[in-house]
Design an enzyme around this catalytic site. Structure first.
Site, short mmCIF file in Angstrom:
data_model
loop_
_atom_site.label_atom_id
_atom_site.label_comp_id
_atom_site.label_asym_id
_atom_site.label_seq_id
_atom_site.Cartn_x
_atom_site.Cartn_y
_atom_site.Cartn_z
N GLY A 184 0.82 -1.20 0.00
CA GLY A 184 0.00 0.00 0.00
C GLY A 184 0.85 1.24 0.00
O GLY A 184 2.06 1.19 0.20
N ASP A 223 6.66 9.92 -8.00
CA ASP A 223 6.78 9.12 -6.77
C ASP A 223 7.71 7.92 -7.00
O ASP A 223 7.34 6.78 -6.73
CB ASP A 223 5.40 8.66 -6.31
CG ASP A 223 5.42 8.14 -4.87
OD1 ASP A 223 6.35 8.50 -4.13
OD2 ASP A 223 4.52 7.37 -4.50
#
Length: 656
Positions: free
Chosen positions: A341, A456
């Site tokens: 996650g 990211d």
């Protein structure tokens, strides 16, 4: 290559006619009195400029690729007698070519001895389809095809032999002549129009004050010289004579327009005749109705079969499946097996009806509407590269937004780098993962129709397949998340250590933000641990500072930097190369960082890399080798305070 100011004559660099014929071609490079270069087509139209010479940056203003390189030394001479550009090669053993190519692009190449091939360093214009009249009359250019140029519907190549040599300048000719004028036989049908979507419109349109698409079509049909029309934003445009600089964009491109091409009626396929004459519409109505019924039956049957199969593997290559939420709930056993996650959401393992294993990501914090979400996902789904994770499908039901990816059996890179219970990745595997990741990012930055900034990059987003081939995950999600992404990124655990300085300053983010994150990740490839670690006594250990310091001092003990689990088993040339690339990537100023394309060239050994300066953001830390901890320096003092007394300050500065 310059201008003789006394004789006012320029030295031209002219292309070959094609790849086999050295006769002068259509394209020439010429220096202008304004200290910038133009590329000319047929010495009459210039379609590219280098921008003016910047003596401080030692580059032409519109060729930023010149800024950071490790092969060439560029210079520009300008005095009362002459102006010219020249370059030399730092390493005399390197062979270099600078050519005006028959493709219409200026290219700089270097010889790669390992592959016995010329390696492209850079080319301008960057896109082949930006070359003026590349495909000739009635040719259409597309960046998504291998040959770039094709003939428009109803046209064929004028000279197939020249096209086989990649000389498309002769263009295309009509298969069937138009039926127009007072001498037209009565039994001939009127010309029709073929609809071309997602197009860059041809050059030199004539704008007319005509209302509506029907009126615009009628004007073109009544003019025997009119070959195409377009009606955009209330403006009617027509083209007479040959069509030049037509370009086909990819599906869904927001810049694409609709062009109606005039053809003889016999050259318009019924399925493509979306703008024919009224007679054609009447004649084809019965056929169209029958086809619509048949299509509806086929689509309904396909929908039933796809639903029965759980929508698992019924798509063709490159297409996306629209999954139902219940289907994914079943496939993941009610989202019971979590793989990982992050700020975008959680990922779960799933098995589709055809037994194929997938990774299902539940997106969180989505603020986009249905139409915009599907548009963005469709764009992501068209991107295919060996070093990018493939998107198989999506689910969009109200607030439930999910993405379905191919499954990576070897999980993410952080699992192998930082877990002490796992066998460490050997040096060769780490280096290939670094290279493959750079290739994937290069594709996103430079090869996609629209540049994609990942935003990211970190080990958690580098996935490994069964052969440990790296695949970049979560690309395109920054745009998908919209405005919420900046909040997600700054609060995401484990991400702040990879953020480029410009994130904090609030300026627009470019691809160089990804380069910075990639550089920070390279340090972790080397050390096998997180860049920032805090010991039990509060001391902060920041590995990039140690690596940059040793590199700047030219120490021979760089081998001491590598993951101790490797027991010094590493290729020294690759280690030095990786350390230098990492330090270049994390430079404070964007302009000082390389592009990802240049990173690939360095890691492949095509380009040499010099020792970079230590970035200012790393200089605020001084690594105490005796105490093995970081010392934080204030700007007002030359003496350091150990991180025992300033641990909070140093940690905040580092993460910011």
């Amino acid at each position: 290559m310059g201008i003789n100011k006394r004789t006012n004559r320029s030295q031209l660099l002219t292309s070959w006619k094609n790849q086999e014929d050295a006769a002068p071609g259509l394209f020439s490079l010429q220096l202008q009195p304004s200290s910038e270069y133009y590329i000319y087509w047929n010495m009459s139209e210039h379609f590219w400029t280098s921008g003016t010479w910047d003596p401080q940056g030692r580059l032409f203003s519109l060729v930023p690729e010149m800024r950071l390189n490790y092969i060439y030394n560029f210079s520009f001479v300008d005095n009362e007698n002459e102006s010219y550009f020249t370059y030399s090669v730092y390493n005399n053993s390197i062979l270099s070519r600078f050519i005006m190519d028959f493709s219409g692009q200026v290219k700089q190449l270097s010889w790669l001895e390992t592959t016995k091939q010329w390696n492209l360093f850079w080319s301008m214009p960057r896109q082949q389809c930006e070359v003026y009249r590349l495909c000739g009359p009635f040719g259409v250019c597309s960046e998504t095809t291998d040959n770039f140029c094709q003939c428009l519907q109803g046209f064929t190549q004028k000279s197939p032999s020249e096209w086989n040599l990649s000389d498309w300048s002769g263009g295309c000719r009509r298969v069937t002549n138009l039926s127009c004028g007072p001498n037209k036989p009565a039994n001939l049908r009127n010309d029709r129009f073929f609809e071309l979507t997602y197009m860059k419109l041809p050059e030199n349109p004539q704008s007319l004050g005509v209302e509506g698409t029907v009126g615009c079509q009628a004007v073109c049909l009544n003019n025997c010289s009119c070959t195409a029309y377009a009606y955009e934003d209330g403006t009617c445009s027509i083209w007479t004579g040959d069509l030049y600089n037509v370009q086909k964009y990819g599906q869904g491109n927001s810049n694409g327009k609709t062009l109606y091409l005039r053809l003889a009626a016999s050259d318009v396929p019924e399925s493509g005749n979306k703008s024919g004459t009224s007679a054609g519409i009447i004649a084809g109505s019965a056929t169209a109705a029958a086809a619509a019924v048949l299509l509806a039956i086929v689509l309904f049957g396909a929908w039933r079969w796809r639903r029965a199969a759980g929508r698992s593997s019924t798509s063709q290559e490159g297409s996306l499946l629209a999954f139902g939420y219940r289907d994914l709930q079943t496939a993941t056993r009610n989202f019971s097996e979590k793989l990982g996650g992050g700020g975008f959401g959680s990922v779960f393992k799933g098995t589709l009806a055809d037994s194929s294993i997938v990774a299902v990501k539940q997106l969180e914090g989505m603020s986009q509407g249905e139409k915009q979400f599907r548009t963005e996902v469709s764009t992501i789904g068209t991107i295919q590269h060996v070093n990018l994770v493939r998107l198989r499908g999506f689910c969009s039901e109200g607030t439930r937004k999910l993405l379905v990816y191919e499954y990576m059996p070897n999980r993410s890179l952080d699992f192998h780098l930082f877990s002490p219970s796992n066998a460490p990745l050997d040096w060769g595997t780490r280096y290939q993962i670094a290279l493959g990741t750079a290739r994937g990012l290069t594709y996103l930055h430079e090869k996609c129709r629209d540049c994609i900034i990942h935003c990211d990059i970190k080990p958690e987003n580098i996935l490994l397949d069964a052969e440990f081939c790296p695949k970049v995950a979560d690309f395109g999600l920054a745009k998908l998340m919209g405005r919420e992404f900046s909040r997600v990124l700054t609060t995401m655990r484990g991400t702040r250590g990879y953020l480029a300085p410009e994130w904090i300053s609030g300026v627009a983010i470019t691809t160089k933000a990804d380069v910075y994150s990639y550089g920070m990740m390279l340090f972790e490839f080397i050390s096998g641990r997180r860049n920032s670690q805090q010991s039990e006594d509060g001391r902060v250990h920041f590995f990039p500072t140690l690596a940059a310091k040793k590199l700047a001092e030219g120490k021979d003990d760089l081998i001491e930097l590598i993951d101790p689990r490797l027991e010094r088993a590493a290729d020294m040339d690759e280690l030095v190369r990786l350390c230098r690339v990492a330090c270049w990537c994390v430079q404070d100023e964007e302009k000082d960082r390389p592009s990802m394309g240049q990173v690939v060239q360095i890691l492949e050994g095509v380009v040499d890399v010099t020792t970079p300066p230590i970035p200012r953001s790393l200089q605020v830390f001084s690594y105490d080798e005796n105490q093995e901890h970081i010392v934080f320096f204030t700007e007002s003092s030359s003496s350091g305070l150990s991180s025992n007394s300033r641990s909070n300050t140093s940690t905040n500065s580092m993460t910011q």
